[in-house]
Design a protein around this motif. Structure first.
Motif: not given
Length: 172
Positions: A123-128
């Motif tokens: 989720e962090k990577a997708m948000a970034r």
């Protein structure tokens, strides 16, 4: 109406604190000699400096004026707390205790939610990536939103006349 002491709870911790171990250290009004009182005040402030609940202690002491008329609370004297209360009233109005208590409650809820549902690495990577895509991609070209220049007006007239003459010849 709830009293301010129920709005901002008395701070507690599992860690031993100096005020619980030696309450007399914080009762500086009982010292008659001015030099000794200044020395005791500095010692009490040093004891508060390492306290894990000093911020909550200060909030409680500010909210409970009648219970904190003497002594050092969160490294502040009675006079300093009076000045801080006036600043809080100026900034948040007479209901400043409720404002601070509500802000603390919201902060605690956010912290609790963060502990309960941590964001996954994916989720962090997708948000970034989404953020990078949004900032890196240019705005779409929308010519109808741009102002009409005289050169563009002349070109549009020529195209219109060419289209009309073509239609007139085709109709004849």
């Amino acid at each position: 109406m709830r009293s301010s002491s129920t709005r901002i709870p008395f701070p507690t911790t599992d860690t031993p604190t100096r005020c619980a171990d030696d309450p007399a250290l914080f009762a500086i009004e009982d010292i008659p000699d001015e030099k000794e009182r200044v020395k005791a005040l500095a010692q009490a402030k040093r004891a508060c400096a390492g306290c894990p609940i000093a911020t909550d202690c200060l909030k409680w002491a500010l909210a409970n004026k009648t219970l904190t008329q003497t002594g050092v609370w969160a490294a502040t004297t009675v006079q300093q707390r009076g000045v801080l209360r006036k600043k809080l009233i100026r900034r948040h109005g007479p209901g400043w205790v409720a404002v601070i208590a509500d802000a603390d409650r919201l902060r605690q809820e956010r912290e609790q939610a963060a502990r309960v549902q941590p964001v996954s690495v994916r989720e962090k990577a997708m948000a970034r990536l989404e953020e990078e895509r949004l900032t890196a991609s240019p705005a779409p070209y929308e010519p109808w939103r741009e102002p009409m220049t005289p050169a563009r007006q002349a070109q549009n007239r020529r195209l219109l006349l060419a289209g009309l003459t073509t239609n007139a010849k085709a109709a004849a």
